[in-house]
Enzyme design. Structure first.
Site, PDB file in Angstrom:
ATOM      1  N   THR A 104      55.321  49.492  41.327  1.00 26.68           N
ATOM      2  CA  THR A 104      56.511  48.925  40.688  1.00 26.68           C
ATOM      3  C   THR A 104      56.979  47.659  41.392  1.00 26.68           C
ATOM      4  O   THR A 104      57.370  46.677  40.742  1.00 26.68           O
ATOM      5  CB  THR A 104      57.648  49.960  40.661  1.00 26.68           C
ATOM      6  OG1 THR A 104      57.239  51.076  39.868  1.00 26.68           O
ATOM      7  CG2 THR A 104      58.916  49.367  40.089  1.00 26.68           C
ATOM      8  N   THR A 126      55.279  49.424  34.548  1.00 21.53           N
ATOM      9  CA  THR A 126      54.379  49.287  35.701  1.00 21.53           C
ATOM     10  C   THR A 126      53.144  50.164  35.519  1.00 21.53           C
ATOM     11  O   THR A 126      52.037  49.798  35.913  1.00 21.53           O
ATOM     12  CB  THR A 126      55.106  49.686  36.996  1.00 21.53           C
ATOM     13  OG1 THR A 126      56.117  48.727  37.283  1.00 21.53           O
ATOM     14  CG2 THR A 126      54.139  49.764  38.183  1.00 21.53           C
ATOM     15  N   ASN A 127      53.346  51.308  34.862  1.00 17.66           N
ATOM     16  CA  ASN A 127      52.286  52.311  34.811  1.00 17.66           C
ATOM     17  C   ASN A 127      51.133  51.947  33.886  1.00 17.66           C
ATOM     18  O   ASN A 127      50.081  52.597  33.941  1.00 17.66           O
ATOM     19  CB  ASN A 127      52.876  53.657  34.404  1.00 17.66           C
ATOM     20  CG  ASN A 127      53.971  54.104  35.347  1.00 17.66           C
ATOM     21  OD1 ASN A 127      54.127  53.544  36.427  1.00 17.66           O
ATOM     22  ND2 ASN A 127      54.748  55.081  34.932  1.00 17.66           N
ATOM     23  N   SER A 167      25.541  37.145  76.175  1.00 15.47           N
ATOM     24  CA  SER A 167      26.182  37.807  77.303  1.00 15.47           C
ATOM     25  C   SER A 167      26.919  36.792  78.158  1.00 15.47           C
ATOM     26  O   SER A 167      26.490  35.639  78.297  1.00 15.47           O
ATOM     27  CB  SER A 167      25.128  38.530  78.156  1.00 15.47           C
ATOM     28  OG  SER A 167      25.708  39.030  79.344  1.00 15.47           O
ATOM     29  N   LYS A 202      20.179  36.045  77.327  1.00 17.43           N
ATOM     30  CA  LYS A 202      20.261  37.174  76.398  1.00 17.43           C
ATOM     31  C   LYS A 202      20.783  36.711  75.040  1.00 17.43           C
ATOM     32  O   LYS A 202      21.776  35.991  74.962  1.00 17.43           O
ATOM     33  CB  LYS A 202      21.178  38.256  76.956  1.00 17.43           C
ATOM     34  CG  LYS A 202      21.101  39.589  76.214  1.00 17.43           C
ATOM     35  CD  LYS A 202      21.913  40.653  76.955  1.00 17.43           C
ATOM     36  CE  LYS A 202      21.677  42.039  76.376  1.00 17.43           C
ATOM     37  NZ  LYS A 202      22.196  42.175  75.026  1.00 17.43           N
TER      38      LYS A 202
END
Length: 465
Positions: free
Chosen positions: A102, A142-143, A319, A325
């Protein structure tokens, strides 16, 4: 200059900031639901969809002559501004809210009404000339407005996800073609199995994505059945005669979506089956996409202590302490998106079963989570395709070496030597660290020509050729 604007509702009166387009209901909703800090405007698809519903309603009223022409024209003009991206900062209610949406509906009603008032040369808040409820929300609730708009928004987001899935599937198919003659060892339960090609592996990934796209497409199509015209519980009370039929026709025209009115408006108002279908399809894709990312990380593990079969693009240092790495950051990030989708599906399921009788009050949660899932998966598909998959390279020498020294090659000799003899060859190969090819030659059970034919990599990986 007017520095205050007073509005009233059933609870009382409040001052509304004079520079905003929303009104008293939105002000109260902002105070009542300080939950996530995420406003309705964070879902532009939903804002556009709500404006589309309001525009379609106004056009239906114009057709039915149930609203004055000037008012319908002002509503339509305001809706088109919103659909084009205007007034976005005025949709401020929290995405989590009580009231089954709503507050979102009223936020939109108020913004449209006040922008419409400006277009009619009236000040904001002069609702006797254009009212958020009596005019903008006429013939609606709203529904029926909110679930209809949610379905339209989800359909748009699902369409973008389908495009993203196509991008990813095409990228995987591209690598499948590039690796069509790259032989490797397949694995079952993380143990050596039989040879295949790396292309087989990527083609299978691509088919997984395409198959799941079919499920998402079907779920998106189910969203086109809407309950607009049903008003509060699906009976259509307070809608003008002919409104339900007219508004659906105009909504289809406004959005370009093949929407149609639900077969049973009461069931459609209380049921959330289409949302569950979409959530299930998205969850399945997320589960299988996560598996693909797991496989990519495993295949690329190393570079010396892992499988090391493929090289993922190096995108950043991996890293802060270990020099050199590089981590599989894109698959890791996509995994996290998938985990988020799993959790969202669980919450959607809980919300779906929690609705009582003629309405599900928890559709705001469903809308928010599903829109997030669709949009994040779309981004994840494109990221994985463009920043990872298309740049993957095969470690071909290493792959061939793994094939040639695997005891699993003994499987190819089964038809000629039988299971017991090939089992002995595989065991001796593993214990002695010698190849099945070498041991089979020493056994005298097969000629060199037979061994070459039976252990030919192309035959092993593509026995159908």
């Amino acid at each position: 200059m007017n520095v205050r604007r007073e509005e009233s509702d059933l609870i009382g009166s409040r001052d509304v900031p004079p520079d905003v387009y929303f009104g008293i209901h939105t002000v109260r909703a902002r105070e009542n639901f300080p939950l996530t800090g995420v406003p309705l405007s964070a879902h532009p698809e939903l804002v556009r969809a709500l404006a589309s519903v309001k525009e379609a309603a106004a056009l239906a009223h114009r057709e039915l002559e149930t609203l004055p022409a000037a008012r319908t024209q002002a509503i339509v003009a305001a809706c088109r501004e919103i659909r084009a991206g205007g007034l976005r900062d005025q949709f401020v209610v929290d995405v989590f809210q009580g009231g089954a949406g709503t507050s979102s509906n009223m936020n939109v009603n108020e913004v449209i009404a006040n922008r419409g008032l400006e277009l009619l040369s009236h000040p904001r808040g002069a609702y006797e000339y254009l009212h958020p409820n009596d005019d903008v929300n006429r013939g609606q609730s709203t529904n029926d407005v909110y679930p209809t708009a949610v379905k339209l928004a989800l359909r748009d987001a699902a369409g973008r996800l389908l495009d993203g899935m196509s991008v990813l599937a095409n990228a995987l198919t591209d690598r499948g073609g590039a690796f069509a003659k790259t032989y490797k060892l397949g694995r079952t339960q993380l143990q050596d199995a039989v040879p295949m090609t790396l292309g087989h592996e990527f083609d299978a990934f691509a088919l997984t994505v395409r198959d799941d796209a079919v499920l998402v497409q079907r779920a998106a199509e189910a969203l086109c059945e809407v309950n607009l015209g049903g008003t509060a519980i699906g009976t259509g009370l307070n809608a003008d005669p002919g409104f339900g039929r007219a508004v659906i026709v105009h909504l289809a025209d406004v959005t370009g979506a093949p929407v149609h009115q639900a077969r049973d408006l009461i069931e459609s108002t209380q049921g959330v089956g289409a949302f569950l279908q979409l959530s299930g399809a998205v969850r399945q894709f997320a589960l299988r996409l996560s598996k693909i990312c797991n496989d990519l990380r495993l295949l690329g593990s190393g570079p010396t202590a892992g499988l090391g079969e493929i090289r993922l693009p190096a995108l950043q240092a991996g890293s802060s302490i270990m020099p050199g790495k590089v981590n599989p950051v894109v698959p890791e990030a996509v995994n996290q998106v998938c985990f988020d989708v799993f959790g969202a599906d669980a919450a959607v399921s809980m919300a779906a079963q929690a609705g009582q009788l003629q309405l599900n009050a928890f559709e705001p949660l469903i809308a928010h989570l599903l829109l997030n899932s669709l949009n994040r998966l779309d981004s994840a598909c494109r990221l994985l395709a463009e920043r990872c998959v298309l740049g993957i390279e095969a470690n071909e020498g290493h792959l061939r070496e793994l094939v040639e020294r695997s005891p699993g090659l003994a499987t190819a000799l089964n038809p000629v030597l039988g299971y017991q003899r090939t089992t002995d060859l595989a065991r001796r190969s593993l214990l002695a660290g010698r190849s099945v090819r070498e041991l089979a030659g020493e056994s005298g059970l097969l000629t060199d020509e037979q061994i070459d034919e039976l252990l030919d990599p192309q035959r092993l990986a593509r026995p159908e050729l």
